[in-house]
Motif scaffolding. Structure first.
Motif, PDB file in Angstrom:
ATOM      1  N   LEU A 178      39.652 -49.025  43.605  1.00  0.00           N
ATOM      2  CA  LEU A 178      38.838 -50.205  43.902  1.00  0.00           C
ATOM      3  C   LEU A 178      37.552 -49.814  44.630  1.00  0.00           C
ATOM      4  O   LEU A 178      36.487 -50.358  44.353  1.00  0.00           O
ATOM      5  CB  LEU A 178      39.630 -51.219  44.729  1.00  0.00           C
ATOM      6  N   LYS A 179      37.649 -48.860  45.539  1.00  0.00           N
ATOM      7  CA  LYS A 179      36.458 -48.383  46.247  1.00  0.00           C
ATOM      8  C   LYS A 179      35.478 -47.742  45.264  1.00  0.00           C
ATOM      9  O   LYS A 179      34.271 -47.989  45.331  1.00  0.00           O
ATOM     10  CB  LYS A 179      36.852 -47.379  47.335  1.00  0.00           C
ATOM     11  N   ALA A 180      36.001 -46.954  44.326  1.00  0.00           N
ATOM     12  CA  ALA A 180      35.142 -46.314  43.315  1.00  0.00           C
ATOM     13  C   ALA A 180      34.496 -47.377  42.417  1.00  0.00           C
ATOM     14  O   ALA A 180      33.307 -47.279  42.089  1.00  0.00           O
ATOM     15  CB  ALA A 180      35.954 -45.321  42.481  1.00  0.00           C
ATOM     16  N   ASP A 195      35.176 -56.659  46.240  1.00  0.00           N
ATOM     17  CA  ASP A 195      35.384 -56.571  47.681  1.00  0.00           C
ATOM     18  C   ASP A 195      36.623 -57.359  48.104  1.00  0.00           C
ATOM     19  O   ASP A 195      37.397 -56.903  48.954  1.00  0.00           O
ATOM     20  CB  ASP A 195      34.144 -57.072  48.414  1.00  0.00           C
ATOM     21  N   MET A 196      36.832 -58.544  47.524  1.00  0.00           N
ATOM     22  CA  MET A 196      38.037 -59.314  47.842  1.00  0.00           C
ATOM     23  C   MET A 196      39.289 -58.553  47.419  1.00  0.00           C
ATOM     24  O   MET A 196      40.286 -58.544  48.136  1.00  0.00           O
ATOM     25  CB  MET A 196      37.996 -60.693  47.182  1.00  0.00           C
ATOM     26  N   SER A 245      42.262 -57.495  50.044  1.00  0.00           N
ATOM     27  CA  SER A 245      43.540 -58.175  49.860  1.00  0.00           C
ATOM     28  C   SER A 245      44.696 -57.215  50.130  1.00  0.00           C
ATOM     29  O   SER A 245      44.668 -56.062  49.719  1.00  0.00           O
ATOM     30  CB  SER A 245      43.623 -58.721  48.429  1.00  0.00           C
ATOM     31  N   THR A 246      45.715 -57.714  50.842  1.00  0.00           N
ATOM     32  CA  THR A 246      46.858 -56.870  51.165  1.00  0.00           C
ATOM     33  C   THR A 246      47.815 -56.695  49.989  1.00  0.00           C
ATOM     34  O   THR A 246      48.691 -55.839  50.034  1.00  0.00           O
ATOM     35  CB  THR A 246      47.637 -57.440  52.366  1.00  0.00           C
ATOM     36  N   LYS A 247      47.652 -57.516  48.984  1.00  0.00           N
ATOM     37  CA  LYS A 247      48.393 -57.347  47.731  1.00  0.00           C
ATOM     38  C   LYS A 247      47.473 -57.785  46.599  1.00  0.00           C
ATOM     39  O   LYS A 247      46.442 -58.403  46.854  1.00  0.00           O
ATOM     40  CB  LYS A 247      49.716 -58.118  47.740  1.00  0.00           C
ATOM     41  N   PRO A 248      47.793 -57.455  45.359  1.00  0.00           N
ATOM     42  CA  PRO A 248      46.876 -57.821  44.264  1.00  0.00           C
ATOM     43  C   PRO A 248      46.558 -59.325  44.248  1.00  0.00           C
ATOM     44  O   PRO A 248      47.426 -60.155  44.516  1.00  0.00           O
ATOM     45  CB  PRO A 248      47.640 -57.408  43.007  1.00  0.00           C
ATOM     46  N   GLU A 286      43.034 -59.111  36.521  1.00  0.00           N
ATOM     47  CA  GLU A 286      44.230 -58.357  36.138  1.00  0.00           C
ATOM     48  C   GLU A 286      43.957 -56.855  36.141  1.00  0.00           C
ATOM     49  O   GLU A 286      44.824 -56.065  36.514  1.00  0.00           O
ATOM     50  CB  GLU A 286      44.744 -58.825  34.771  1.00  0.00           C
ATOM     51  N   LEU A 287      42.760 -56.453  35.754  1.00  0.00           N
ATOM     52  CA  LEU A 287      42.377 -55.038  35.809  1.00  0.00           C
ATOM     53  C   LEU A 287      42.362 -54.559  37.258  1.00  0.00           C
ATOM     54  O   LEU A 287      42.900 -53.495  37.570  1.00  0.00           O
ATOM     55  CB  LEU A 287      41.005 -54.821  35.166  1.00  0.00           C
ATOM     56  N   PHE A 288      41.791 -55.343  38.154  1.00  0.00           N
ATOM     57  CA  PHE A 288      41.760 -54.974  39.572  1.00  0.00           C
ATOM     58  C   PHE A 288      43.172 -54.830  40.141  1.00  0.00           C
ATOM     59  O   PHE A 288      43.424 -53.997  41.000  1.00  0.00           O
ATOM     60  CB  PHE A 288      40.966 -55.977  40.406  1.00  0.00           C
ATOM     61  N   ALA A 289      44.088 -55.644  39.652  1.00  0.00           N
ATOM     62  CA  ALA A 289      45.474 -55.604  40.140  1.00  0.00           C
ATOM     63  C   ALA A 289      46.158 -54.277  39.807  1.00  0.00           C
ATOM     64  O   ALA A 289      47.118 -53.898  40.476  1.00  0.00           O
ATOM     65  CB  ALA A 289      46.273 -56.771  39.567  1.00  0.00           C
ATOM     66  N   THR A 290      45.676 -53.573  38.785  1.00  0.00           N
ATOM     67  CA  THR A 290      46.272 -52.288  38.405  1.00  0.00           C
ATOM     68  C   THR A 290      45.692 -51.126  39.211  1.00  0.00           C
ATOM     69  O   THR A 290      46.181 -50.013  39.117  1.00  0.00           O
ATOM     70  CB  THR A 290      46.062 -51.988  36.903  1.00  0.00           C
ATOM     71  N   MET A 291      44.632 -51.404  39.984  1.00  0.00           N
ATOM     72  CA  MET A 291      43.941 -50.343  40.731  1.00  0.00           C
ATOM     73  C   MET A 291      44.480 -50.217  42.153  1.00  0.00           C
ATOM     74  O   MET A 291      44.816 -51.215  42.779  1.00  0.00           O
ATOM     75  CB  MET A 291      42.440 -50.638  40.809  1.00  0.00           C
ATOM     76  N   ASP A 292      44.506 -48.975  42.643  1.00  0.00           N
ATOM     77  CA  ASP A 292      44.844 -48.763  44.051  1.00  0.00           C
ATOM     78  C   ASP A 292      43.558 -48.844  44.878  1.00  0.00           C
ATOM     79  O   ASP A 292      42.464 -49.048  44.332  1.00  0.00           O
ATOM     80  CB  ASP A 292      45.584 -47.439  44.253  1.00  0.00           C
ATOM     81  N   LYS A 293      43.672 -48.672  46.184  1.00  0.00           N
ATOM     82  CA  LYS A 293      42.520 -48.814  47.084  1.00  0.00           C
ATOM     83  C   LYS A 293      41.402 -47.817  46.766  1.00  0.00           C
ATOM     84  O   LYS A 293      40.219 -48.163  46.836  1.00  0.00           O
ATOM     85  CB  LYS A 293      42.952 -48.661  48.545  1.00  0.00           C
TER      86      LYS A 293
END
Length: 178
Positions: free
Chosen positions: A123-125, A149-150, A154-157, A113-120
Motif C-alpha cells: 500500500l505504501k508503494a 491513504d485510508m 485502516s486496521t483491517k481491509p 478489493e485490490l487494496f484489500a489484497t495488499m499488505d502495508k
C-alpha cells in the motif's frame, strides 16, 4: 405522517455503538460542521492525537468524495449521503454511502478489493507510485491518494458494498476501521 420511533432508533444506535449518524444532502459547510462536532467528541474522549486525526481524516475523505462525485456526476440523489461513525472494542469505524452509477461503483469496488489484497508495504508503494503520477489538469477529481491513504491507515481491509437500485444506479458504501 407517522411519528418516528426515536426510542427504537436510539436503542439501535446504542446497540451498534454509533456515535454520529447523518443522512441527507451533504454540502461543504455541513461537512465542516459535522467534522467539528466529531473532532470535539474525539478530543473529549482523550484519544491519542494521531488516532483522532486518522478518524477525522477518514470522515473528511469519505464525505468530500461523495460531494465531489455528486457535483461531477450530476446524478440525482448522489448528494444524499449516509455517514456513520461508531466505536467498538477499541476501534473506530467510519462508514459512508451514496447513490452512484453502477459502472462508477463497480470500478471503485474493484479498486478497493485490490487494496484489500495488499499488505502495508504494498500500500505504501502504491501510494508513492500514485503520488508520482502526472496529474491531468482537466481532471475534476483527486489523484486517488485519499483512498490509498485510508487503506493504509485502516486496521483491517476496507469494506465496500454496491447494492443495485435499478438498471443504472446502485448504492455504494465504504467502511474503514481505525
Amino acid at each position: 405522517m407517522p411519528t418516528p420511533d426515536l426510542y427504537g432508533l436510539r436503542e439501535r444506535f446504542e446497540k451498534d455503538k454509533i456515535l454520529l449518524c447523518f443522512n441527507g444532502p451533504i454540502s461543504r459547510s455541513l461537512i465542516e460542521e459535522i467534522g467539528n462536532a466529531l473532532k470535539n467528541y474525539l478530543q473529549s474522549e482523550q484519544l491519542p492525537p494521531a488516532s483522532a486525526m486518522d478518524v477525522f481524516a477518514a470522515y473528511i475523505e469519505l464525505t468530500q468524495n461523495i460531494r465531489h462525485y455528486a457535483i461531477e456526476s450530476q446524478l440525482a440523489g448522489a448528494d444524499t449521503a449516509t455517514v456513520i461513525v461508531s466505536h467498538s472494542e477499541g476501534c473506530y469505524s467510519v462508514a459512508a454511502g451514496n447513490i452512484v452509477r453502477i459502472n462508477d461503483g463497480a470500478a471503485l469496488l474493484k479498486r478497493i478489493e485490490l487494496f484489500a489484497t495488499m499488505d502495508k508495504v504494498e500500500l505504501k508503494a502504491a501510494y508513492k507510485t500514485q503520488l508520482r503520477q502526472p496529474r491531468d489538469p482537466q481532471a475534476t477529481t483527486g489523484a486517488g491518494l485519499g483512498l490509498i491513504d485510508m487503506a493504509r491507515k485502516s486496521t483491517k481491509p476496507m469494506e465496500a458494498t454496491l447494492k443495485p437500485i435499478d438498471d443504472e444506479t446502485a448504492y455504494f458504501s465504504l467502511s474503514i476501521q481505525i
